[in-house]
Every structure is written in structure tokens, then in C-alpha cells.
Enzyme design. Sequence first.
Site, mmCIF file in Angstrom:
data_model
loop_
_atom_site.group_PDB
_atom_site.id
_atom_site.type_symbol
_atom_site.label_atom_id
_atom_site.label_comp_id
_atom_site.label_asym_id
_atom_site.label_seq_id
_atom_site.Cartn_x
_atom_site.Cartn_y
_atom_site.Cartn_z
ATOM 1 N N GLY A 357 -4.555 -3.147 -0.494
ATOM 2 C CA GLY A 357 -3.735 -2.467 0.187
ATOM 3 C C GLY A 357 -2.451 -3.135 0.732
ATOM 4 O O GLY A 357 -1.261 -2.734 0.319
ATOM 5 N N GLU A 394 -1.919 -5.495 9.334
ATOM 6 C CA GLU A 394 -1.446 -6.640 8.712
ATOM 7 C C GLU A 394 -0.757 -7.281 9.846
ATOM 8 O O GLU A 394 -0.531 -8.356 10.017
ATOM 9 C CB GLU A 394 -0.549 -6.362 7.562
ATOM 10 C CG GLU A 394 -1.238 -5.656 6.346
ATOM 11 C CD GLU A 394 -2.519 -6.201 5.903
ATOM 12 O OE1 GLU A 394 -2.624 -7.362 6.251
ATOM 13 O OE2 GLU A 394 -3.468 -5.385 5.524
ATOM 14 N N HIS A 397 -2.851 -9.103 12.115
ATOM 15 C CA HIS A 397 -3.551 -10.387 11.590
ATOM 16 C C HIS A 397 -2.533 -11.658 12.004
ATOM 17 O O HIS A 397 -3.061 -12.760 11.872
ATOM 18 C CB HIS A 397 -3.401 -10.325 10.013
ATOM 19 C CG HIS A 397 -4.492 -9.998 9.259
ATOM 20 N ND1 HIS A 397 -5.971 -10.371 9.592
ATOM 21 C CD2 HIS A 397 -4.903 -9.141 8.262
ATOM 22 C CE1 HIS A 397 -6.769 -9.703 8.837
ATOM 23 N NE2 HIS A 397 -6.174 -8.887 7.917
#
Length: 989
Positions: A357, A394, A397
Site C-alpha cells: 500500500g 504512514e 510511523h
Amino acid sequence: MQFTAVNVAKRVSRSTWIPFALARPWALNGTQSTSRAFATTTGARYSRLSDVRRRPYLCVPARSSTSVIQAPQEEKSGVSEQEGDKGALNSMAKPQPVYRKDYKPTPYLIDQVHLTFQLGEEHTTVLSDLHFKPNYQGDSPPEVVLNGRKDLKLQSVKVDGKDVPQEQYEVSEKLLMIRGLPKGPFNLQIETQIKPQDNTSLEGLYKSSGNFCTQCEAEGFRGITYFYDRPDVLAKYTTRIEAPKGPYPVLLSNGNLQASGELSDGRHFATWEDPFPKPCYLFALVAGDLAVSKDSFTTASGRRVDLHIYVQQQNIDRVAYAMQSLKAAMKWDEDVFGLEYDLDLFNIVAVDDFNMGAMENKSLNIFNSRLVLASPATATDDDFARIEGVVAHEYFHNWTGNRVTCRDWFQLTLKEGLTVFRDQEFSADMRSRGVKRVDDASALRRAQFPEDAGAFAHPIRPEEYTRMDNFYSLTVYEKGAEVVRLYQTLLGQAGFRKGMDLYFKRHDGTAVTCDDFRAAMADANDVDLSALGTWYQQAGTPAVKVSTSYNASARTYTVKASQSTPATPGQSHKDPVLIPLAVGLLGKSGQPLALHLQGSKANGSAGDSAVLRLEKASQEFVFTEVPEEPVPSLCRNFSAPIKLEVEGQTEDDLIFLVKHDTDPFARWDAAQRLGQALMIQLYAAAADTSKNGSSSLAERCSAAGGVKQSLVDAFRAVLQDKALDGAMAAALLTLPGPTELQAMIHHADPVTLHEVRKYVVKELAQQLRPDLEAAVKRNDLPASEEYSPDAAQAAKRVLKNKCLGFLAALGEPAVYSMLLQRFRDASNMTDEIAALAALTECPCKERETGLSEFYQKWKDENLVVLKWLALQAASNVSGNLAAVQELQQHPAFNIKNPNNCYSLFLPFVRSPVNFHAGDGSGYRFLADSILTVDKINSQVAARMASPFTQLKQFDSERQTIMKQQAQRVADTEGLSENVFEVVQKSLKD
Ligand code: PHE
Ligand code: ZN
């Protein structure tokens, strides 16, 4: 801490239904590269590259864990299994598992990395200058053993600027070994040549749509240069990129731009410097001709961060939603976790060819374009919701994964489980909390439960792997997120936040383990959380049985709960796990009863739910002062990833819960249970042809009572409830899917099961027709209103389109033409594709008309063509395999592109009728396709092979023919390690 009473579903707003599919970046992986942990031997003979020939390893069974253990610390040099496949230099390359227990630090650390990339069309040169620091005991410097890949061409090796003599280094397909190193720190300079244009694995440096890009997690960096390709070696990177300016005007890497300028011959350069130490899997480089959309975000402490999203020129008008999502995520992480972004620039790049992804590379996230690009005309509501979730994931993260990273890949869930949990909470706050929870729970049951019950079952922190890529799994990600949620359910939101704060305080800038996370949570709250440790060790979904009894004279209500976890491959013994079971009690008129739990500090405190702490094989909980016999609402908010059985729960109880339960998950679950019970009963009748063999399936079903009036009434009440969120209504109207039912009916015939489900849908449609039609009308977007992907509008569409799906099942020509008309008139992709999807399940002329009009309209839009492929591939129209095979030859289909494979082969597998065709043609097609794709991209192929891990669920005839195909794949010479690991597990008894 004993019992916590928390209100488990606090913030409820509005939302949309996000299906699972490829939302997460959990595709599989592959290159022909390595597996580590060859047992080390001293005095190994190293051979030159040409001497090491890979042999088909397929006939060699994976070694058991004991046979790999060597006399401990035999290696005088201090070289460990984990630091490189030294064994590959002297033994033939057989796939060898790596074991968690074998972890050892590297004998050196690398703290500075200087990379220079000379990008070219013919080949690319990579110059790597590494600063090594001793990390060994004693004073004789051990060898350096670095990971590499067979497509690396080593040009030179120097230590402190001097060529290393030939006899002091050895190179194989997977490793570079250098000995005779100086004492103390030194610099190692390595020059390699690679050919990104030929790299179809999409791991390492490769080309997509003419641009250069990288993907290094998990073990792709070794495809760029020789390195300690493991997450516990943290270094500061500077990266200089040189490339022809014409085709590659944009040059990006991690961190801040230090310098840029012109070179001779129309080339130019850019130098990037990342001040944060990072493991090599977070390295990224992009070079290409890209358009950029710019925005900025000011952090809570007042720092301005530039936000850049790079896409191909033609897509520049489709990035606004991703940008908006990014800003929302940045704000949310500040508000909820006090976490600010730490650099002045944050880049996102969208590429068309990507195995997963998206990827959280430090300050340079790289995304599969389907998770960035969106416009109302081309993207569905689900696409918008997914983009919001993955952009946030993301971004999150940056703290959970990058600032604090994993010590080894066994700890993957440390960053992924935690980051998925964070993105789930973010989406819950952006949309409807209740619907989001239902959505996630439902997805877990549908997809992760089967994984946990199949041949590839593994704990969220696996003990061994052969190809790490195969462990980017639903278990590590989604079950891992549920395990993180257990902490929050036990500690409450404030306690969880304290734990997070301590986690960052202790571990910022380091690589740690899941145990470190648990210790931070425990220490910050001064509680013992060791009982949660079992969740990290055990595979399999715990089964919980609950029975209840009411004592009217004592006014007590006793909840007895027992648990057991079924055996999984290689793990027969299971211990009880700590299960927080959120419970509410409803009185006769549906009102919540006050809760007084005997022996609990939490007695009578917050909310109308209590969390029972089930940690033994069997336990009893007693509620006191219960004025009347209640109906229990159990596992509220899906408080633990378990399978729950409630003894003596009646249909009346379930209907009561569907009506009255205030907990969205428990309410939805009650509706699911009604559907399950019905379909299990009808399946038995349908499969039993002994009494009246010539009757039709529908006749056998209706002879068995058909669809009960009570269920029809419950569905009608949902349809008529105008106050209910449309997305919640749609969820309540969704019958349990084929995979869940398959798991409940021992060795069921998947095609009969599908027919039973179809029968139920049609019966419901017939009985509810006026209500369905009214709901469609009520939820149609007025022509005056403009499309918006927000949760409120999307909720109306999802309910409307659910109703249209029911109506399509009527099989009436009038409905078909209505659907075709809706398809043609649709003002947005959600409605357009929904009408077409309904038609695609029906063998009618409108189906063909719609599909061909759609293709003509969208043939130049890659991402939309993917939807067209997926619809057709998943269709249960009988004999559809031929159509799917034809699609493989269609000019629109590109087998080298992972999205294309995911949109054709994976949806096909979801068609009970065609994948599970009795003649085995579906299985044969899948096996053939896996073998074809494996030669191009083994990560994608391994992902396609996962249906074989489920073969034991099916009837014995199907098991036999499925096994034959899995065996055929396993026996194929030259098969990748990725696919081998999956099929070999599937074939084990
Ligand atoms: N780490 C990525 C994520 O979950 C997933 C990923 C793994 C992408 C491996 C590419 C390769 O956000
Ligand atoms: Zn992730």
C-alpha cells in the site's frame, strides 16, 4: 488493577463502511534474495561468486529449529547467524528459517552512511562510504559479513581508501565477507553496479513509469548495496543523487536538501542529509519527472513544515484529499499523543508499481498511487476513506516505527500493530467511531480469523520465518492492533497515553522489542502486564464460552466464562490468555442496568459497561443488585479478538439486542449471529439431498422453514429506522460472508453454501421490497447537492447501494434496466461502480452493456480500470473463468503491475462458484497464474498463493484437487522462496 469499568464506545459520530481488501500495505514480498541464519561454522571455506550456484532447494524440507542450533558461540570471530548468511558462501542456498531466539547484535555498528547514486539508463552506480565502529569483545577484529543480492555487481571494495586485497574478501549471491580489518573504527567504501530498469521484484531500486524509486522494507536495501540489512543498525545518512536533468528533474531522498546543482553532460545532482539515525529499511530515493502539490503545516510549537506531494503530471488535480488527510493526521497526533513532526519537510510520492500500500521512509513516504489519487469521478467513498487512513498510518510511523524502531523483524508488530491501532483511532475520530469499530472487527473475522486457523497461522510475533515478506500479514498488522487495543481497554485512554509517553522517553532513537513496549505500559501505570505476554507467543483465535444465570432472590447475575485456544501448526499446547471482556446488561425494556461487580474496585463506577478480566481457563463473575433477569451484551466494542459462544442465547435475545443494544459492535454482532444461525440451518437442509433428491435448493431451503419472519422483521426495522446512521444500517443488513460461514460449517461445499446465501438474500429482497425501495429513494443524493466524500454523505450512499444490491437479487428485468440507468446517470464513482457491481452478479444483457460502456469511458484511467477488472474477476456468474482468462490477455491488463494482479487474481479467488468449481479449473488457473507471476515478482505470487493455506476448510473432494495444484506449484523448479514457504506449509498435514 483488577477490573476497569470504561465506557468502551465513547465518541460516536458518523461514518462510512470501509471494506478490507488491500487497504493495508500487507502484500507479500519477494526477490530471489536471501534468508538468513545459516548455521555458522568456523573455518568456512569461502568461494568466489562463480562457484556458488543456487540449486533448486525445493526438495529440501525446512530444517527443524533444533538442527540449526550450533554449539553456542563457537564462532571465535563473533560472527552470528543474524548478521548475514555466511553459510550461503559455502553451502548451497537452501531456504533456511531464521529464529527469534538466535538474535545477536552485529560485531560492528555503522553510524554514518554516505551514498552516491549515479543514475543511468544502462546501469546505475552506487558508491557507499560506511563508517564502522567496533561492537565486539576482545581485540581481534572479526570479519564483516554484509547482505547483498545476486543482481549486485561488485566493482570495488576499499578500507580507509585502500583497495582490499582479493584474498581478504569473498562475495556470493547473498553476501560480502571482508576480513583482516583494522582495529578500531574504519571506513569501508563499496562500489556496486545495478540495473534498476530490469528489477521486476520492485524491491530495492527500480523503475516505475519511467521514474526511479526505491522500496527497502524489509530486506530491499541489500539489492542496492552491500550492508547490514537489518533494523538494529542505525546510521545517519547523506545521499547524493546524480542523474540526467531532462528525464529526471526531481531528485529526492530522506531528510533535508543540502545542496543541488548542475553537472556536465546535461546531468545534475542533489545532496540530502537526514539528521535522524535510521535503519536502512527506511532509506528512500526518487528521481523522475513529477509534478508537485505544495502546502504547509504549522506544528503546535510553531514550526512550519513544508508538505509536498509528488505525482505524475496528469494526476496533479487528484491530490487534495491526500494533502488534507496528511494535515489532519499531523494535528491529530499532536492532540492525542503529543507527537510533533520533527523535520521541516515531509514528502509523499505516488508510484504506480508498488507491491504494497505505502511505505513510511523517513520524510519521504512512497505510496501506491491508488492510495493517494482521488477525485469524485474516479474514486469511491471507500477509496477516500482508505486514503485518509493510509496517509495517516504512514505519517504516524514517523514516531511509531521510525523514531522508535524494531530490533529485529520478529518484532514487526511493535511498529505495525501499534501504528494500525493509531490509524484506527484516527479514522474513528474523523468518522463514526462505532461504524469504524464494526468495520475493523468484521474485517478481522472475515480475513484474519481464517489466517489464524489455517496452515500459515503464526503468533503476532513469529518465532521463525523463511521469507520475512510473507509475515506482513493480517495477523501481525490487524491482530497486532487488537492486542495493542487490549492495553488501552485495560489501562483506559489516559493510562495508555502515559505508557506511550514513557515508551518514547525510554526508547527514542533506538531499536527495541515488543517486550520493551509492554514494560513501558506496565511501568508507567505501575501494574503488572506480564499476562499479556501470551498474546505475542500464541497463534490461533481464543474461543470463549459464556454461560449466565440469574438468581432472583439474591438479585445476582453470574457470568461464567471459559476459554481455550485451538492448536495451530507446530503449536499444540496453548495457555489461557488475558481477555478483557466488556459487558453490559440490558433490562426488559432495553434500558442499561447499573453494574455492581462483586469483588471489584470498579464497582458501580463509570459507564454502562464493565470490563471482566478473564485470565484463567475458567472463571466466574457475579453482578449484584440486579433487579431483573437481564439480557447480556458481551464483548462490547469487540474488546478482544476472540470467538465468543454464548450458551443458551436465544433468537429472541439476539433480536432484542439488535433493537436495543447501545454498543454498535454488540448490536451488529447480534445481527450477524442471527444470519449465521439461519444459514447454518439452511445449509444443512440444502446439502441433504437424501430425502428428495430431485428438489431444487430453494425448495429444500423453504421446506426447512426458509427465512424466518423474525429476521425479516428485524431487517425491516433497520430499514425503517431513519435515525440510524446509514453506514451502521448497511452493516446491520450485511449477512455473514462466505469465509466466515465456511469456517463455521465443517468441510462445507463452498458452492452450495454460496447458493444458500443467495437464496437468503433473494428471500429478504422479496419480502422487504417496498422498504428497500423507500430506503433507496430516501438516501439518493438530491441533484442540487454536490458530492462530498465525508462520512455523512457516504453513509447515505452505502445504505442506498446495499439496498440496490438486494433488489438486484430479485432477478427482474425491470430492476436490471433501473440499475443500468443508475449506472449511466451516476454523478460519482461510488454510485457508478455500485450499480455496475450489482449487475455484474446477474447474467443479463445489461451486465455486458454496463461493463463495456464502463471500459470505453475509463480505459485511459489505470486506477479505474482496476475496478473494472476486479468486478469481473469476482463475479459468480457461472463459467466466468473463461472471461477472466480472456481478461489476462486484454490490452488493459499488465501482469507486471502488482495492482493488476491484485485486482484480477485475488478477486477471482473470492468467487465461490468459479474458484471452487467442482472440476478444479479454478484451482488450476490459480496455480498457473502463481507460476507465471512468480517469475516476475515473487512477493505478489506468494500473496496469490495464500488461498492454499485454507484448503482444509473445504469438502474432501475439493481438498484433494486443491492439494494437487499446490503440490504442482511446490514441485516447480526455480520456484521462489516466498511461494515455496506458503505452499509447503499448505501441504503439511
Ligand atoms: N511498512 C509499510 C506499512 O505498513 C508496509 C510495507 C512493508 C511496504 C514492506 C512495503 C514493503 O506502512
Ligand atoms: Zn505500517
